[in-house]
Scaffold this active site. Structure first.
Site, PDB file in Angstrom:
ATOM      1  N   THR A   1      -0.264   1.349   6.690  1.00 48.67           N
ATOM      2  CA  THR A   1      -0.206   0.182   5.458  1.00 48.67           C
ATOM      3  C   THR A   1      -0.083  -1.097   6.562  1.00 48.67           C
ATOM      4  O   THR A   1       0.391  -1.172   7.682  1.00 48.67           O
ATOM      5  CB  THR A   1       1.033   0.524   4.854  1.00 48.67           C
ATOM      6  OG1 THR A   1       1.439  -0.561   4.226  1.00 48.67           O
ATOM      7  CG2 THR A   1       2.293   0.928   5.749  1.00 48.67           C
ATOM      8  N   GLY A   2      -0.339  -2.314   5.908  1.00 45.85           N
ATOM      9  CA  GLY A   2      -0.410  -3.489   6.544  1.00 45.85           C
ATOM     10  C   GLY A   2      -1.744  -4.141   6.522  1.00 45.85           C
ATOM     11  O   GLY A   2      -2.277  -4.235   5.463  1.00 45.85           O
ATOM     12  N   HIS A   3      -1.820  -5.046   7.279  1.00 47.99           N
ATOM     13  CA  HIS A   3      -3.005  -6.045   7.436  1.00 47.99           C
ATOM     14  C   HIS A   3      -4.457  -5.339   7.668  1.00 47.99           C
ATOM     15  O   HIS A   3      -4.395  -4.874   9.086  1.00 47.99           O
ATOM     16  CB  HIS A   3      -2.740  -7.088   8.373  1.00 47.99           C
ATOM     17  CG  HIS A   3      -3.965  -8.129   8.214  1.00 47.99           C
ATOM     18  ND1 HIS A   3      -4.553  -8.645   9.162  1.00 47.99           N
ATOM     19  CD2 HIS A   3      -4.292  -8.893   7.051  1.00 47.99           C
ATOM     20  CE1 HIS A   3      -5.339  -9.403   9.107  1.00 47.99           C
ATOM     21  NE2 HIS A   3      -5.215  -9.679   7.617  1.00 47.99           N
TER      22      HIS A   3
ATOM     23  N   THR B   1       0.770  -1.076  -0.246  1.00 49.22           N
ATOM     24  CA  THR B   1       0.002  -0.020   0.123  1.00 49.22           C
ATOM     25  C   THR B   1       0.899   1.158  -0.223  1.00 49.22           C
ATOM     26  O   THR B   1       1.861   1.211   0.608  1.00 49.22           O
ATOM     27  CB  THR B   1      -0.825  -0.123   1.411  1.00 49.22           C
ATOM     28  OG1 THR B   1      -1.793  -1.256   1.319  1.00 49.22           O
ATOM     29  CG2 THR B   1      -1.580   1.117   1.455  1.00 49.22           C
TER      30      THR B   1
ATOM     31  N   GLY C   1     -10.776  -3.043   2.455  1.00 52.25           N
ATOM     32  CA  GLY C   1      -9.916  -3.138   3.674  1.00 52.25           C
ATOM     33  C   GLY C   1      -9.785  -1.613   4.387  1.00 52.25           C
ATOM     34  O   GLY C   1     -10.734  -0.848   4.130  1.00 52.25           O
TER      35      GLY C   1
END
Ligand code: GLY
Length: 310
Positions: free
Chosen positions: A218-220, A167, A197
């Site tokens: 950014t990330g999960h 991202t 998301g």
């Protein structure tokens, strides 16, 4: 005040052979965005410029280069927020646009809504004269390779998921003290069709408020949403924490409870900045004054003069 711009190109594990592409891409987008700020442009203009450049760079999971959903198609999320007025715009699960961040800005500027999704977002884009691009033009060989690899649930699964968490996002404070954030993503590789998301969700993938600061995440995505990561960081700043402490505390909460990894770029209203992550890597860069700071691994920070061409 001295403007500042902080940019990320995604948290996760970046394959060795792609580290250079990722770091160089983030640095040159940061230079482009800082040129806007130095020319008297607004924080919003600068973050949209940065994210547009990164969406156009196939090395990142946003715009061209986005990961593919389970059907092998590109669906993208993006958000912008203006800390001066708390105005925000987002698009989710949008297809066939080259620059979702610019469409998110149009949602903010031209509608009374905060988020448009899927087909509705596409129709809005057409009504605004945004060119429609073939879905195929957003797909890279690398994205297709990751998608195929993840169709077979083998030992590489997690590795590839992590490898494509790229991202992109940016936060800025301009000369007038106004803050803004922008974030854009293709999401998680092999996600279900229609999955949205954190990026498109206000307070999750980004937030900006002149009274406190601005964050891009950014990330999960699912873990970020469970802790409303961007707003949680600003809450910690409101409680008197520094930008580093606030970012680290919130990332620790996300690791502890929903067990998610990620990264953030954060500024406060005074122009103090941080780039922090709980993942193995995050490519980031920050420009302030005449200095470009950048890094890829935890604890790593290099500097370059902004007057030197890359
Ligand atoms: N953070 C990007 C996503 O999970 O969609």
């Amino acid at each position: 005040m001295l403007p500042v711009l902080v940019v990320h190109g995604g948290a996760g594990r970046i394959p060795k052979e792609r580290e250079g592409l990722s770091s160089e891409g983030v640095r040159s987008a940061t230079r482009a965005g800082y040129t806007v700020l130095r020319g008297g442009g607004s924080a919003m203009d600068a973050v949209v410029e940065v994210v547009t450049v990164l969406e156009n760079n196939p090395a990142f999971n946003a715009g061209c280069g986005s990961v593919l959903n389970a059907k092998g198609e590109v669906e993208m999320d993006a958000i912008v927020m203006d800390g001066r007025t708390l105005a925000s715009g987002a698009v989710s699960a949008v297809r066939n646009v080259a620059n979702p961040v610019q469409l998110a800005r149009l949602v903010m500027d031209k509608t009374s809504h905060l988020c448009l999704t899927a087909g509705g977002a596409g129709r809005f884009a057409r009504s605004m004269g945004v060119p429609e691009v073939p879905g195929e033009s957003l797909i890279t060989d690398y994205a297709r390779m990751c998608w195929k690899k993840n169709l077979v649930l083998d030992t590489n699964h997690v590795e590839f998921q992590m490898g494509k968490m790229g991202t992109v996002g940016a936060v800025a404070v301009d000369a007038e003290g106004n803050t803004a954030c922008a974030t854009s993503t293709g999401g998680m590789v092999n996600k279900m069709e229609g999955r949205v998301g954190d990026t498109a969700c206000i307070g999750c993938g980004g937030y900006a408020d002149n009274k406190v600061g601005a964050v891009s995440c950014t990330g999960h995505g699912e873990a970020i949403m469970k802790v409303t990561l961007a707003r949680l960081i600003l809450f910690h700043i409101e409680q008197g924490r520094s930008v580093e402490e606030a970012s680290d505390l919130a990332l620790a909460s996300m690791k502890e409870r929903p067990h998610g990894l990620g990264g953030v770029v954060t500024v406060d209203s005074q122009g103090r900045w941080a780039a922090r992550f709980s993942s193995q890597q995050m490519s980031w860069a920050a420009a302030q004054g005449n200095t470009l700071h950048y890094g890829l691994y935890a604890g790593e920070s290099f500097t370059q003069s902004l007057d030197k061409t890359v």
